[in-house]
Structure formats: C-alpha cells, structure tokens
Design an enzyme around this catalytic site. Structure first.
Site, PDB file in Angstrom:
ATOM      1  N   ASP A  74      34.171  50.676  25.812  1.00 54.82           N
ATOM      2  CA  ASP A  74      33.183  51.233  26.390  1.00 54.82           C
ATOM      3  C   ASP A  74      32.045  50.958  27.678  1.00 54.82           C
ATOM      4  OD1 ASP A  74      32.571  48.511  25.588  1.00 54.82           O
ATOM      5  OD2 ASP A  74      31.599  48.674  23.943  1.00 54.82           O
ATOM      6  N   SER A  75      32.792  50.526  28.293  1.00 52.37           N
ATOM      7  CA  SER A  75      31.948  50.324  29.461  1.00 52.37           C
ATOM      8  C   SER A  75      32.375  51.597  30.166  1.00 52.37           C
ATOM      9  CB  SER A  75      33.458  49.224  30.981  1.00 52.37           C
ATOM     10  OG  SER A  75      34.279  49.825  30.567  1.00 52.37           O
ATOM     11  N   ASP A  94      37.940  50.051  22.486  1.00 51.46           N
ATOM     12  CA  ASP A  94      36.414  49.523  22.409  1.00 51.46           C
ATOM     13  C   ASP A  94      36.169  50.305  20.702  1.00 51.46           C
ATOM     14  OD1 ASP A  94      36.131  46.989  23.413  1.00 51.46           O
ATOM     15  OD2 ASP A  94      35.441  48.255  24.701  1.00 51.46           O
ATOM     16  N   LYS A 100      39.287  46.649  19.518  1.00 52.31           N
ATOM     17  CA  LYS A 100      38.598  45.946  20.356  1.00 52.31           C
ATOM     18  C   LYS A 100      37.013  45.266  19.287  1.00 52.31           C
ATOM     19  CE  LYS A 100      37.815  44.743  24.302  1.00 52.31           C
ATOM     20  NZ  LYS A 100      36.750  45.176  24.573  1.00 52.31           N
ATOM     21  N   GLU A 147      33.777  42.644  19.777  1.00 54.27           N
ATOM     22  CA  GLU A 147      33.841  41.888  20.322  1.00 54.27           C
ATOM     23  C   GLU A 147      32.617  40.901  18.843  1.00 54.27           C
ATOM     24  OE1 GLU A 147      30.201  42.968  23.137  1.00 54.27           O
ATOM     25  OE2 GLU A 147      31.584  44.387  24.173  1.00 54.27           O
ATOM     26  N   GLU A 189      35.891  36.934  28.791  1.00 55.96           N
ATOM     27  CA  GLU A 189      35.136  37.679  29.189  1.00 55.96           C
ATOM     28  C   GLU A 189      34.006  36.659  30.894  1.00 55.96           C
ATOM     29  OE1 GLU A 189      33.365  40.952  28.702  1.00 55.96           O
ATOM     30  OE2 GLU A 189      32.866  41.487  30.762  1.00 55.96           O
TER      31      GLU A 189
HETATM   32  O1  KIV Z   1      34.466  48.024  28.283  1.00 53.70           O
HETATM   33  C1  KIV Z   1      35.406  47.587  29.266  1.00 53.70           C
HETATM   34  O2  KIV Z   1      35.665  47.590  29.623  1.00 53.70           O
HETATM   35  C2  KIV Z   1      35.818  45.550  28.314  1.00 53.70           C
HETATM   36  C3  KIV Z   1      36.431  44.686  29.564  1.00 53.70           C
HETATM   37  C4  KIV Z   1      35.668  44.338  31.404  1.00 53.70           C
HETATM   38  C5  KIV Z   1      36.879  43.924  28.856  1.00 53.70           C
HETATM   39  O3  KIV Z   1      35.534  45.412  26.710  1.00 53.70           O
END
Ligand code: KIV
Length: 263
Positions: free
Chosen positions: A45-46, A84, A112, A114, A181
């Site tokens: 989600d970056s 994510d 994934k 968090e 992270e």
């Molecule tokens: O969203 C993302 O790219 C991430 C990585 C930085 C681990 O969660």
C-alpha cells in the site's frame, strides 16, 4: 501454480539462503522482476505514497489494491505475490475475511496485515480458511497518525520485548512470513533466529532471512532515499540490471550492510 511458493521460501530459510523481495504496482516492472528471478513481489500500500502522491498509506482503498494486484499478476507468472490489506480493511474479522478473499481472487498468493496481538484471531481465522498471511511489525505505516511519525520502533526494552512476544504470537496463530520494518538490527536478528518462518526486513539490518525495498526507492525515483535503502540504478544503468544486482547483493549478503540498519 506459481513457480515460487511458501514451501520454496521455507526451504531457503532452512538452508540459510537469503532471498530478495521487491514492491511492484504494475505489469511492466512485474515482468522485469520475473526476468531478474526475484522470488517475491509485494504489492504494497506504499502505492499510496509512490504512485498516488499521498503523504501516507491511509487513503489507499480496496479498489486501488485490486487494480494494482491485477496489473502486477498480468506481468509475472513466477514470483509469489503478497498483497497489503489496506487501512481499515481488516478492522474486524468479518472485514478481514471478505477483503482477504477479494485480494486473493484478484491474484494475490498471500495477504499482509500490520499489527501485533490484536490480530491473533484474524490470522487464525484466515489460516483455517486457506488464506496465507504475512505479519508486519515495527514501523507500521498505517498507524502513522498514532505513532506520531515515521520512526524506528522497538528501541527501548519494553517495546522490544513486546515485539518479540507479538512475533511469536503471530507465528503461533499461523502467519507464514513476517515483515519487520525499521527496527534495531539486533532485535531483528533475535526475532529472525527465534522464529521458524521466514522474516523479511526493511530498515532491520543485515540478519533477516530476506530483504524488501520499495522499487521507486531502489531506482532513485523517490524524492529522498531512505537511510536503509540504496539506489541500484545509479550503478547499473538500466532497470533490469538494477533488479538483478539487487537480487545478487541480497543473496550474497552484500546488501544491506550494517550501515543500512539502526541501533
Ligand atoms: O507497503 C509497502 O510497500 C510495505 C513495505 C515497505 C514493507 O509494506
């Protein structure tokens, strides 16, 4: 079935061989990542930061994730794709189940999430229903407003102990992989050694089982290079070579160096 599966990654950990992970959001980069032989793609989600220009990942939606997962999967038949779960898509167990199913149907091989202990039941439930999960501890960007900024986590003894407890609890609940992270390198090393599952680091020093970078950072496209990252394009000349150099350096242990980690 993808060439790379969770069994491939477990076997690499077992043999003590490191593997590279990279984020991607579209078919073109995804194809180059496949050609570079990189085992795992993270549709992170970056994308909220690097694609959409937001100052956090909070605005990213399920629709955004599905669009980018589908794009990435069209370009790559080999790498395992982790996706994510975006902000608030797993706030309750029912939301987690419904949204994880949508990401898997879009093409992801794993989702994934968090967070620590509060995710125990969610991870158990997804695991029982056949959805592989990746945990994410340390700096959890979806909580940036609660954390008060993008800071290294787990520096004091109490926070470090809590992270170790959370890592074990998530492993026992069924996570298949853990991302750490921005945590002190010594803490990341300890967690990596204690867990049976592969641990992927970013800003977590040289001792995790795998490394992940945001592709825009390692190609020098981000406005500022994070202290834990390296611009691989600067010395490689083209994107394909940069990805191959990144993969080689992660596997050989040349990247990350101790100076890419935190104390
Ligand atoms: O969203 C993302 O790219 C991430 C990585 C930085 C681990 O969660």
């Amino acid at each position: 079935m993808k060439t790379v599966t969770i069994n491939t990654l477990n076997a690499l950990k077992e043999k003590g061989e490191k593997f590279p992970v990279i984020t991607a959001y579209d078919a073109s980069f995804s194809r180059l990542i496949e050609q570079a032989g990189i085992e795992v793609i993270l549709v992170g989600d970056s994308l909220g930061n690097v694609i959409q220009g937001h100052d956090s990942t909070v605005p990213v939606t399920m629709d955004d994730m599905i669009y980018h997962i589908q794009s990435v999967c069209r370009g790559n038949r080999q790498s395992l794709v982790i996706a994510d779960m975006p902000f608030m898509a797993y706030a309750t167990e029912v939301q987690a189940m419904e949204n994880a199913a949508l990401l898997m149907q879009a093409g992801a091989n794993m989702v994934k999430l968090e967070g620590g202990a509060w995710l125990e039941e969610t991870v158990l439930m997804l695991t029982e229903r056949g959805i592989p999960t990746c945990g994410h501890l340390g700096l959890t960007p979806q909580s940036v407003n609660k954390l008060g900024g993008y800071r290294v986590q787990g520096r004091d003894d109490e926070a470090a102990m809590q992270m170790i407890r959370d890592a074990h609890l998530l492993e026992d609940a069924g996570i298949d992989i853990l991302v750490l992270e921005c945590v002190p390198s010594a803490l990341a090393k300890q967690i990596t050694e204690e867990l049976h599952i592969p641990v992927i680091g970013i800003g977590a020093g040289p001792d995790t089982n795998a490394q992940v970078l945001v592709i825009y950072d390692m190609l020098g496209l981000s406005p500022r290079l994070p202290a834990f990252a390296k611009n691989f394009l600067a010395e490689s000349g083209d994107v394909g070579s940069a990805l191959k150099t990144y993969a080689d350096e992660v596997r050989s242990g040349a990247f990350p160096k101790p100076e890419h980690g935190f104390t």
